[in-house]
Enzyme design. Structure first.
Site, PDB file in Angstrom:
ATOM      1  N   ASN A  73       0.876  -1.167   0.000  1.00 36.81           N
ATOM      2  CA  ASN A  73       0.000   0.000   0.000  1.00 36.81           C
ATOM      3  C   ASN A  73       0.912   1.215   0.000  1.00 36.81           C
ATOM      4  OD1 ASN A  73      -2.419  -1.369   0.116  1.00 36.81           O
ATOM      5  ND2 ASN A  73      -2.444  -1.421   2.333  1.00 36.81           N
ATOM      6  N   HIS A  86       8.027   0.068   1.274  1.00 35.64           N
ATOM      7  CA  HIS A  86       7.995  -1.266   1.876  1.00 35.64           C
ATOM      8  C   HIS A  86       6.751  -2.014   1.420  1.00 35.64           C
ATOM      9  CE1 HIS A  86       5.179   0.932   4.415  1.00 35.64           C
ATOM     10  NE2 HIS A  86       4.702  -0.236   4.823  1.00 35.64           N
TER      11      HIS A  86
END
Length: 198
Positions: A73, A86
């Site tokens: 996301n 990440h």
């Protein structure tokens, strides 16, 4: 429940109030030491290392868990509170509802048509050439016919691949990376997004 947690058993109070034990784990994987680099801004060898580590994580966790999902996301609007580039890797002892339905529907399609649904869909999109965003030797990215997001793309290998670790070196290499970063966007490196490989 974390590994080693006490077994609470199954709730048999009422058929609408069922609960059962589930095991799982969640990992966070940073893509780069620099917090201002997202995948589209990274060099292709750096992206390849990320792709290889996704495959390693799926293989490792797949030995202990039924379901492993890698997802990213990006952006506050997508619920991401950490600006560092990440992804998360979720693994569980059960198949979540949505992927379970997708798996069942794809199996039903295969039984009825004798071919994997997404491979047939790749061939259909290659023939129609209406929704293709990026086409490479190994990959096809399209705006899926069933898109629900305003800017949604589906990245599919052009051959039958059951699991991410089954991708060849050529499929994992720069073509996958260049497909990932070539989608048109006002600011591709900064745009909110969710990326998933189940």
């Amino acid at each position: 429940m974390p590994p080693g947690a006490p077994d609470l058993g199954e709730s048999g109070e009422h058929h609408l109030l069922r609960a059962a034990k589930a095991q799982g784990t969640c990992r966070v994987m940073c893509f780069h030491p620099r917090s201002d680099l997202t995948l589209p801004l990274m060099a292709l060898p750096e992206i390849r290392r990320v792709v290889d580590e996704w495959a390693n994580q799926i293989t490792e966790l797949g030995r202990s868990y039924l379901w492993v999902q890698v997802f990213e996301n990006r952006g506050k609007v997508m619920g991401c509170s950490n600006p560092h580039p990440h992804c998360q890797i979720w693994a569980s002892s059960f198949m979540p509802n949505e992927p379970g339905r997708s798996d069942a529907n794809q199996l039903k399609y295969y039984e009825e048509h004798g071919a994997p649904l997404l491979l047939d869909y790749v061939q259909l999109e290659l023939k129609k050439k209406e929704r293709i965003v990026v086409e490479t030797e190994h990959w096809l990215a399209v705006v899926p016919f069933w898109a629900v997001w305003p800017f949604e793309t589906l990245l599919m290998p052009r051959r039958h691949v059951q699991r991410f670790p089954d991708l060849t070196d050529s499929e994992r290499d720069g073509k996958l990376a260049s497909s990932h970063i070539s989608f048109p966007s006002p600011a591709p490196a900064l745009s909110p997004q969710t990326s998933v490989w189940p």
